[in-house]
Design a protein around this motif. Sequence first.
Motif, PDB file in Angstrom:
ATOM      1  N   LEU A   1      31.704 -19.814  15.118  1.00 55.63           N
ATOM      2  CA  LEU A   1      30.818 -20.807  14.521  1.00 55.63           C
ATOM      3  C   LEU A   1      29.879 -21.410  15.559  1.00 55.63           C
ATOM      4  N   ARG A   2      30.418 -21.615  16.751  1.00 55.33           N
ATOM      5  CA  ARG A   2      29.573 -22.156  17.830  1.00 55.33           C
ATOM      6  C   ARG A   2      28.462 -21.176  18.189  1.00 55.33           C
ATOM      7  N   ALA A   3      28.808 -19.867  18.276  1.00 55.96           N
ATOM      8  CA  ALA A   3      27.792 -18.861  18.582  1.00 55.96           C
ATOM      9  C   ALA A   3      26.776 -18.747  17.458  1.00 55.96           C
ATOM     10  N   LEU A   4      27.229 -18.907  16.218  1.00 55.22           N
ATOM     11  CA  LEU A   4      26.315 -18.830  15.081  1.00 55.22           C
ATOM     12  C   LEU A   4      25.324 -19.981  15.087  1.00 55.22           C
ATOM     13  N   VAL A   5      25.790 -21.180  15.427  1.00 56.64           N
ATOM     14  CA  VAL A   5      24.909 -22.343  15.470  1.00 56.64           C
ATOM     15  C   VAL A   5      23.947 -22.267  16.648  1.00 56.64           C
ATOM     16  N   ARG A   6      24.420 -21.729  17.754  1.00 55.33           N
ATOM     17  CA  ARG A   6      23.602 -21.717  18.971  1.00 55.33           C
ATOM     18  C   ARG A   6      22.549 -20.625  18.963  1.00 55.33           C
ATOM     19  N   ASP A   7      22.932 -19.403  18.559  1.00 52.79           N
ATOM     20  CA  ASP A   7      22.017 -18.264  18.667  1.00 52.79           C
ATOM     21  C   ASP A   7      21.672 -17.619  17.333  1.00 52.79           C
ATOM     22  N   GLY A   8      22.284 -18.111  16.255  1.00 52.02           N
ATOM     23  CA  GLY A   8      22.101 -17.435  14.976  1.00 52.02           C
ATOM     24  C   GLY A   8      20.680 -17.459  14.460  1.00 52.02           C
ATOM     25  N   LEU A   9      19.919 -18.481  14.793  1.00 50.94           N
ATOM     26  CA  LEU A   9      18.550 -18.591  14.296  1.00 50.94           C
ATOM     27  C   LEU A   9      17.598 -17.654  15.004  1.00 50.94           C
TER      28      LEU A   9
ATOM     29  N   PHE B   1      51.458 -19.988  16.252  1.00 51.55           N
ATOM     30  CA  PHE B   1      50.618 -19.666  17.418  1.00 51.55           C
ATOM     31  C   PHE B   1      49.498 -18.705  17.024  1.00 51.55           C
ATOM     32  N   VAL B   2      49.832 -17.710  16.190  1.00 50.04           N
ATOM     33  CA  VAL B   2      48.802 -16.775  15.717  1.00 50.04           C
ATOM     34  C   VAL B   2      47.743 -17.513  14.900  1.00 50.04           C
ATOM     35  N   PHE B   3      48.182 -18.453  14.064  1.00 51.98           N
ATOM     36  CA  PHE B   3      47.238 -19.248  13.270  1.00 51.98           C
ATOM     37  C   PHE B   3      46.293 -20.034  14.170  1.00 51.98           C
ATOM     38  N   LEU B   4      46.819 -20.633  15.231  1.00 53.40           N
ATOM     39  CA  LEU B   4      45.969 -21.390  16.163  1.00 53.40           C
ATOM     40  C   LEU B   4      44.977 -20.477  16.875  1.00 53.40           C
ATOM     41  N   CYS B   5      45.383 -19.246  17.153  1.00 57.04           N
ATOM     42  CA  CYS B   5      44.457 -18.292  17.770  1.00 57.04           C
ATOM     43  C   CYS B   5      43.300 -17.970  16.823  1.00 57.04           C
ATOM     44  N   PHE B   6      43.591 -17.810  15.555  1.00 55.95           N
ATOM     45  CA  PHE B   6      42.523 -17.555  14.577  1.00 55.95           C
ATOM     46  C   PHE B   6      41.611 -18.772  14.435  1.00 55.95           C
ATOM     47  N   VAL B   7      42.184 -19.959  14.510  1.00 59.15           N
ATOM     48  CA  VAL B   7      41.361 -21.167  14.455  1.00 59.15           C
ATOM     49  C   VAL B   7      40.399 -21.212  15.640  1.00 59.15           C
ATOM     50  N   ALA B   8      40.908 -20.891  16.838  1.00 60.62           N
ATOM     51  CA  ALA B   8      40.061 -20.860  18.030  1.00 60.62           C
ATOM     52  C   ALA B   8      38.959 -19.808  17.894  1.00 60.62           C
ATOM     53  N   LEU B   9      39.305 -18.648  17.326  1.00 63.84           N
ATOM     54  CA  LEU B   9      38.310 -17.601  17.121  1.00 63.84           C
ATOM     55  C   LEU B   9      37.210 -18.061  16.173  1.00 63.84           C
ATOM     56  N   SER B  10      37.595 -18.724  15.089  1.00 61.25           N
ATOM     57  CA  SER B  10      36.586 -19.195  14.137  1.00 61.25           C
ATOM     58  C   SER B  10      35.687 -20.259  14.762  1.00 61.25           C
ATOM     59  N   ILE B  11      36.243 -21.112  15.606  1.00 59.31           N
ATOM     60  CA  ILE B  11      35.432 -22.137  16.275  1.00 59.31           C
ATOM     61  C   ILE B  11      34.417 -21.496  17.210  1.00 59.31           C
ATOM     62  N   LEU B  12      34.859 -20.505  17.985  1.00 60.96           N
ATOM     63  CA  LEU B  12      33.946 -19.814  18.900  1.00 60.96           C
ATOM     64  C   LEU B  12      32.851 -19.088  18.132  1.00 60.96           C
TER      65      LEU B  12
ATOM     66  N   ALA C   1      38.766 -14.448  10.742  1.00 56.60           N
ATOM     67  CA  ALA C   1      39.591 -15.576  11.164  1.00 56.60           C
ATOM     68  C   ALA C   1      40.158 -16.331   9.965  1.00 56.60           C
ATOM     69  N   VAL C   2      39.350 -16.508   8.926  1.00 56.79           N
ATOM     70  CA  VAL C   2      39.834 -17.207   7.732  1.00 56.79           C
ATOM     71  C   VAL C   2      40.940 -16.403   7.052  1.00 56.79           C
ATOM     72  N   ALA C   3      40.721 -15.084   6.887  1.00 53.85           N
ATOM     73  CA  ALA C   3      41.739 -14.244   6.243  1.00 53.85           C
ATOM     74  C   ALA C   3      43.000 -14.155   7.092  1.00 53.85           C
TER      75      ALA C   3
ATOM     76  N   THR D   1      29.489 -13.988  11.476  1.00 51.98           N
ATOM     77  CA  THR D   1      29.952 -14.087  10.093  1.00 51.98           C
ATOM     78  C   THR D   1      31.200 -13.236   9.875  1.00 51.98           C
ATOM     79  N   VAL D   2      31.195 -12.019  10.414  1.00 53.28           N
ATOM     80  CA  VAL D   2      32.369 -11.148  10.273  1.00 53.28           C
ATOM     81  C   VAL D   2      33.578 -11.763  10.960  1.00 53.28           C
ATOM     82  N   LEU D   3      33.382 -12.319  12.155  1.00 57.57           N
ATOM     83  CA  LEU D   3      34.496 -12.938  12.877  1.00 57.57           C
ATOM     84  C   LEU D   3      35.054 -14.147  12.124  1.00 57.57           C
ATOM     85  N   ILE D   4      34.176 -14.928  11.521  1.00 56.65           N
ATOM     86  CA  ILE D   4      34.637 -16.090  10.756  1.00 56.65           C
ATOM     87  C   ILE D   4      35.448 -15.648   9.540  1.00 56.65           C
ATOM     88  N   LEU D   5      34.973 -14.611   8.842  1.00 52.56           N
ATOM     89  CA  LEU D   5      35.707 -14.108   7.683  1.00 52.56           C
ATOM     90  C   LEU D   5      37.071 -13.553   8.092  1.00 52.56           C
TER      91      LEU D   5
END
Length: 326
Positions: A45-53, A32-43, A69-71, A63-67
């Motif tokens: 990544l979505r914010a990075l694609v939408r507003d990152g530019l 369950f904790v792993f799935l929560c981190f997956v959801a965090l990384s998706i959110l 989430a991966v760890a 970027t920090v949240l993705i790192l």
Amino acid sequence: MANEVLSEIRRKISDEKYYPYWPQSIRYPFIFVFLCFVALSILALRALVRDGLHENHTVVISTVLILVAVAGGSAALWSAGFRYFGLSKRIAATRSTKYGSGVVIPANRAVDAMIALLVLVGVYGLTSAYLHYTSASMSLLPFGRDTSSGANYMAVLGSLACALAILFLAFRSNTDYRLYSDGMERNVRAGRLSVMKGRKSFIRWESIDLVLTQRSIGYSGVETRNNQMKITTTSDIIHSRMMKRESLTEITVQVSLLPVEPNALTSLIRYMKDHPEYRYMLGEPNARELLRPLPLRERFRRARQAKSSTGPGCRPTDQSERSTDV
């Protein structure tokens, strides 16, 4: 012929008699904790694609949240029981002028990875602060830190990270184990500032009397995953240099700190102790295959059997075994 003998030894080693000393079961809360981190990384990544530019602070935060989430996801998946998917490539053949060919099991690289991370943080912090002080650029400073006080903060952070990296590098210690047809060798290299001191200990297979496996349990009853194997001998262990509190008849193997499935290593040591006629296989070129773990599904099955055989809520934390014949 050698491959057939190796396959036969692997089959015997994987017998129920030898497995599992440390049951590898599925732990659903960590899934369950792993799935929560997956959801965090998706959110993120979505914010990075939408507003990152358009927003620099979004790039940094995402970027920090993705790192993180991966760890965190990797650690949660490991704690959930999904580990040791195969034989580590770091386990390789070795050769000694004294004992001949064998297999070397090096220590893991957790400390080396930490040192590399500290060096990267230190270089980034000092570089960004230097560029700000010289008025060359402020683009490397994090969002909200693009001021003089922010540059000072990054300079302190970078200096602290570099100091910690030097400290870890100066006092690091590496331990590897080498399995030969004559016995097992432990090679310890401990750093003291610029001096690396090494000491070796050798145990002959025929002198091994008792192999004790145990798992450390935290004060709250939570498994800390500190798997240990204690080997006692009937004769003195050969030490190149004795250390304080080091026994002549006992050696402790911190199995959790090695890149090998704990049950596979313990089973191989016990099997070689009991069967001198197969010890020569440790000198074969493909001897590392003797440490290949069972398939993940089979390990889960045996963990369920071990749990059911000890009753609800009872899991063995200590197991010992003297020389027996299969």
